[in-house]
Each structure stands twice: as structure tokens, then as C-alpha cells.
Design a protein around this motif. Structure first.
Motif, short mmCIF file in Angstrom:
data_model
loop_
_atom_site.label_atom_id
_atom_site.label_comp_id
_atom_site.label_asym_id
_atom_site.label_seq_id
_atom_site.Cartn_x
_atom_site.Cartn_y
_atom_site.Cartn_z
N TYR A 131 -3.16 -6.81 -6.34
CA TYR A 131 -4.34 -6.26 -6.89
C TYR A 131 -4.21 -5.03 -5.89
CZ TYR A 131 -8.62 -4.94 -5.72
OH TYR A 131 -10.52 -4.12 -5.63
N LEU A 132 -3.85 -4.72 -4.45
CA LEU A 132 -3.70 -3.82 -2.88
C LEU A 132 -3.05 -2.75 -3.67
CD1 LEU A 132 -4.75 -2.79 -0.22
CD2 LEU A 132 -2.24 -3.53 0.91
N GLN A 133 -1.47 -3.18 -4.93
CA GLN A 133 -0.71 -1.68 -4.65
C GLN A 133 -2.24 -0.92 -5.86
OE1 GLN A 133 3.04 -1.84 -4.63
NE2 GLN A 133 3.32 -0.83 -6.17
N ALA A 134 -1.80 -2.02 -6.43
CA ALA A 134 -3.07 -1.24 -8.09
C ALA A 134 -4.63 -0.84 -7.52
CB ALA A 134 -3.54 -1.92 -9.18
N ALA A 135 -5.17 -1.13 -6.27
CA ALA A 135 -6.72 -0.39 -6.49
C ALA A 135 -6.29 0.36 -5.80
CB ALA A 135 -6.99 -1.33 -5.15
N VAL A 136 -5.09 0.86 -4.60
CA VAL A 136 -4.53 1.83 -3.94
C VAL A 136 -4.44 3.13 -4.89
CG1 VAL A 136 -2.76 2.91 -2.73
CG2 VAL A 136 -3.56 0.91 -1.78
N VAL A 137 -3.74 3.05 -6.20
CA VAL A 137 -3.67 3.59 -7.11
C VAL A 137 -4.42 4.15 -7.93
CG1 VAL A 137 -2.45 3.97 -9.31
CG2 VAL A 137 -1.19 2.92 -7.58
N ALA A 186 0.98 -1.54 0.15
CA ALA A 186 0.11 -0.05 0.31
C ALA A 186 0.98 1.30 -0.26
CB ALA A 186 -0.93 -0.23 1.55
N ARG A 187 2.29 1.19 0.69
CA ARG A 187 2.82 2.22 1.01
C ARG A 187 3.20 2.66 -0.20
NH1 ARG A 187 7.88 2.34 3.70
NH2 ARG A 187 6.82 -0.07 4.80
N MET A 188 4.08 1.29 -1.09
CA MET A 188 4.66 1.65 -2.17
C MET A 188 3.02 2.16 -3.34
SD MET A 188 6.78 -1.41 -3.09
CE MET A 188 6.30 -2.63 -2.59
N GLY A 189 2.12 1.68 -3.22
CA GLY A 189 1.12 2.78 -4.53
C GLY A 189 0.77 4.02 -3.77
N LYS A 249 0.49 10.21 -0.82
CA LYS A 249 0.86 10.50 0.50
C LYS A 249 0.54 11.09 1.58
CE LYS A 249 6.18 11.03 -1.96
NZ LYS A 249 7.05 12.09 -2.12
N LYS A 250 -0.14 12.64 1.50
CA LYS A 250 -1.18 13.01 2.57
C LYS A 250 -2.04 12.19 3.36
CE LYS A 250 -3.91 17.14 2.53
NZ LYS A 250 -5.06 18.09 2.13
N HIS A 251 -2.78 11.07 2.03
CA HIS A 251 -3.77 10.56 2.53
C HIS A 251 -3.43 8.68 2.59
CE1 HIS A 251 -5.90 13.11 0.20
NE2 HIS A 251 -6.62 13.27 0.82
N TYR A 252 -1.97 8.74 2.66
CA TYR A 252 -1.50 7.62 3.34
C TYR A 252 -1.44 7.10 4.31
CZ TYR A 252 1.25 3.08 3.90
OH TYR A 252 1.22 2.24 3.92
#
Length: 422
Positions: free
Chosen positions: A217-223, A75-78, A229-232
Motif C-alpha cells: 500500500y505504501l509504495q502504491a500510495a507514494v506513486v 517508499a524509496r522504491m516508489g 526523487k526531488k520530493h523524496y
């Protein structure tokens, strides 16, 4: 002296506002983690409780920690890079590495999608509905949801589906378990056995929790959700809540089967629908009904998400347009791939006398082959200052993450070996 009246919000309104605030946080992390409790996962947890009672509950604590660590990195990378994991692998490691990853992932995911529709057939069979009606209807329903929907409404519907998993805790309480024994086994292994199947089940419980598709999937969905960064921080909370909830649900599935099927004459479960039917004589028909509803829900939710995850991964990796917010004409490869995965998997389940267990087995082996590569790719990417800047892993995060990766790789290797050797 007059005292100014203080207006207090009614307790119900206060609870409602806090519940709404919590639901507003939930998103990709919550959905991804809950989809991990698919029919294959439910079968594994049911087998653990049916065969070994409460003695394997301790595995769920390290499992939850490992899941949080890996999902948080994805999630952080996304959020920081604005790119999916497939995109980053292609850009940083080249097309050859990406092609290998996508090929193995596609094979593993297709086997998993078949298992989701097999789980749907098994769950609906409990209610006397033939698979020749249930599977095509389920396939059309999830296809329409994703292809005709848009990201925000689809996400809300998937969150509602995820909340139906709470049918399992209700089933567990209705089974009237021995809570003293359950809690004792939660915090340390009270019982050890030299039975090889005990080790296999330990490996299966931990190894089934972190699968390659989840990170993609998680990283793609986060994107796609537009998290930056602000909403992470809210996204990270979503991930942590999702990981905890999914393993709490797993905990209650083990408890329900430990309290009932473990004490029966035939604790062996070879089909996930058997677990629901076996609860009825001990916990009552309503508990069995809730367990079956949870299975059907898990099958439908997984059947919607897994093909979507695969379509995201392959399209990102090969540079094609992807995303639920895009129309069919804007991302034809993405939607055609999604359609073929659903149609192909549902069609295979309808073939009479097909050895579905063998297909599911080898899809898990493919998952196991890919998982070490995915974990290493993630750790190399998340520690590149050029990509992550100040959001790279700290020393503590790296220690936990690399330890998790090594343990998961060893367990996955053991799981592959036990599956190949029977």
C-alpha cells in the motif's frame, strides 16, 4: 541613533505555521503506519499490558527501528521507480511469482478486513449499538469515502482519522501509571520469565508490526501521490514520523492496560472491546470512553485502507488500472474488487456465532507465510542498480535491512508455529 524596530511574529502564529508545515509533510507514510494499529494490533498491545504489565515495553524500540527500515525502502522504491511493489515483482520475477504473492496476500488481507469490522462491532457495542446496524453503516461510509472521493481530499480525511489515535495517550495518563517502572522497562527488560506465553507475546508484539499489505500500500500510495526523487526527502520524513507515532500510540495502549487491568482479578482479554470496559473502574468512564473511540476510529480507518491496499496490489500485479483518482468506469476491476472485499467482510461479521477469532488467527498465519517473500523481494529489488541507480541501499542500509529481514522471518516462523500448536 534610532533603532529599527524588528517585527516579531506572535508565538501562536509561529506555532501554527510550524504545525501546518508538519501536517503538509504527512501523507502515505503516516497513514500506513497508523493503520497498523488496527483492532488486532490494539488487542495485542492491550493483552501485553494486561497480562505482563510494563515488562514488554522494551520490545517497542527494536520494533520501531525495524518498521522504519522496511517502510523507508518501500517508499524509496516508489519514488525512484514510479511503480508499485506488485508492478516491480511482476516485471522482475515473472507472473507466476506475482500470482502466488497476490493469492496469499488476498487471503490474508480478507481475514484482516473481517477483523476490522469485528473490531467496529465490538467498539460500537460498548455504546449499546448492535453490530447489525454499526457494521453495515461503517461499510457504506468507508465505501463512499474511497469510491466517491479523490486522492488528495481522501488523504486529508485519513490523516485526520489518524490523529484521533491520540485518544490513547490521554487514556494512559488518566490511568495514572507508575512512570518510573514504565521508563525502566522501556530501555531494558527489567523482568524475565520462563512462561511460554511471555515469549509468544514478545513474538506477537514484534511480528504484528510489519505486515505484507503495508509495503504494497505504501509504495502504491507514494506513486499515486506523485512523489519523485526531488520530493523524496519529505516523503522519507513522513515515513519516519508515521513509524514513530504509531509505536508511541502502541506504547500508551500497553501503559494504560498495565496501569489498570494488570492489577485486576481477571487480566485476560479475549476481545478488544473488553480492554475499554476494563479501564472504567480504574481510570474512570472518560478514559474508557476515549479508549473505545480510539478503537472505533482504528476499525474504520483500517476498514477503508486494507481493502484499498488489496485492490491496489492485485490490480497492479495482474496489470489492471488502479487508483483512487480514477473514476469507476476507468478502473472497474479495482473498484469492484474494493467493493466485494468490504461487502464480503462486513457480511461475514454479521453471521451469528461465526468463529471470528479462528478467521483472524489464520489470516495472521497467511501474513506470516507471505512476509519472508515480501521482505526478500524488496531487498533484491532495492539493490538492483538498473532500477534504483544511486538510490540503492548502502552497505549500512543493507546490513540493517537484511538483519531486520532475518529477525522478522525467524520471529514470524516462531509466531506461525505457536499459533498452529496453540
Amino acid at each position: 541613533m534610532t533603532q529599527t524596530a524588528v517585527r516579531r511574529r506572535p508565538t501562536l502564529a509561529l506555532i501554527s505555521s510550524r504545525l501546518l508545515a508538519l501536517l503538509a509533510v504527512l501523507g502515505p507514510g503516516f497513514i500506513t503506519a497508523n493503520v497498523d494499529n488496527d483492532p488486532g494490533g490494539i488487542l495485542t498491545y492491550s493483552q501485553a499490558g494486561a497480562k505482563f504489565g510494563y515488562s514488554l515495553l522494551w520490545t517497542l524500540i527494536p520494533t520501531t527501528i525495524a518498521l522504519i527500515v522496511v517502510q523507508e525502502m518501500a517508499a524509496r522504491m516508489g519514488a525512484v521507480t514510479g511503480k508499485g511493489l506488485s508492478d516491480l515483482i511482476r516485471e522482475e520475477f515473472g507472473l507466476r511469482a506475482t500470482f502466488f504473492t497476490m493469492m496469499v496476500l488476498g487471503v490474508a488481507d480478507f481475514g484482516n478486513i473481517i477483523s476490522e469490522f469485528a473490531g467496529l462491532a465490538s467498539g460500537m457495542g460498548i455504546f449499546g449499538i448492535t453490530k447489525y446496524l454499526a457494521v453495515p453503516a461503517g461499510a457504506v461510509a468507508v465505501w463512499l469515502l474511497i469510491v466517491r472521493g479523490r486522492y488528495k481530499p481522501v488523504e486529508r480525511i485519513l490523516i485526520v482519522f489518524s490523529l484521533i489515535y491520540f485518544a490513547y495517550p490521554v487514556s494512559a495518563f488518566m490511568a495514572k501509571p507508575d512512570w518510573d517502572a514504565a521508563l525502566k522497562n522501556t530501555f531494558y527488560p527489567a523482568t524475565w520469565t520462563s512462561d511460554p506465553s511471555y515469549f509468544v507475546m514478545v513474538v506477537g508484539l514484534i511480528g504484528t508490526t510489519i505486515t505484507p499489505w503495508m509495503q504494497f500500500y505504501l509504495q502504491a500510495a507514494v506513486v499515486e501521490r506523485g512523489v519523485d526523487k526531488k520530493h523524496y526527502p519529505l516523503c522519507r520524513l513522513d515515513v519516519i514520523i508515521g513509524c514513530i507515532v504509531t509505536d508511541v500510540i502502541a506504547y500508551f495502549i500497553v501503559v494504560a492496560c498495565a496501569a489498570t487491568i494488570y492489577h485486576s482479578k481477571n487480566p485476560e482479554i479475549t476481545d478488544v472491546g473488553q480492554a475499554a470496559l476494563a479501564l472504567a473502574p480504574f481510570a474512570g468512564k472518560f478514559a474508557a470512553l476515549l479508549f473505545a473511540i480510539g478503537l472505533i476510529n482504528a476499525s474504520l480507518l483500517s476498514a477503508a485502507i486494507l481493502p484499498l491496499a488489496t485492490a491496489y496490489n492485485i490490480c497492479e500485479g495482474l496489470g489492471f488500472e488502479s487508483g483512487v483518482d480514477k473514476r469507476f468506469s476507468e478502473a472497474p476491476i479495482f473498484y469492484w474488487l474494493y467493493t466485494l472485499l468490504i461487502g464480503g467482510a462486513a457480511g461475514i461479521v454479521l453471521i451469528p456465532k461465526l468463529p471470528l477469532l479462528g478467521i483472524i488467527l489464520w489470516s495472521q498465519v497467511a501474513n506470516g507465510i507471505l512476509l519472508p517473500f515480501v521482505l526478500i523481494y524488496m531487498l533484491l529489488l532495492v539493490n538492483r542498480p538498473r532500477l534504483m541507480g544511486e538510490y540503492s541501499n548502502s552497505l549500512l542500509q543493507n546490513t540493517i535491512a537484511w538483519s531486520t529481514a532475518v529477525i522478522m522471518i525467524l520471529l514470524t516462523g516462531a509466531l506461525i508455529w505457536t499459533q498452529i500448536t496453540g
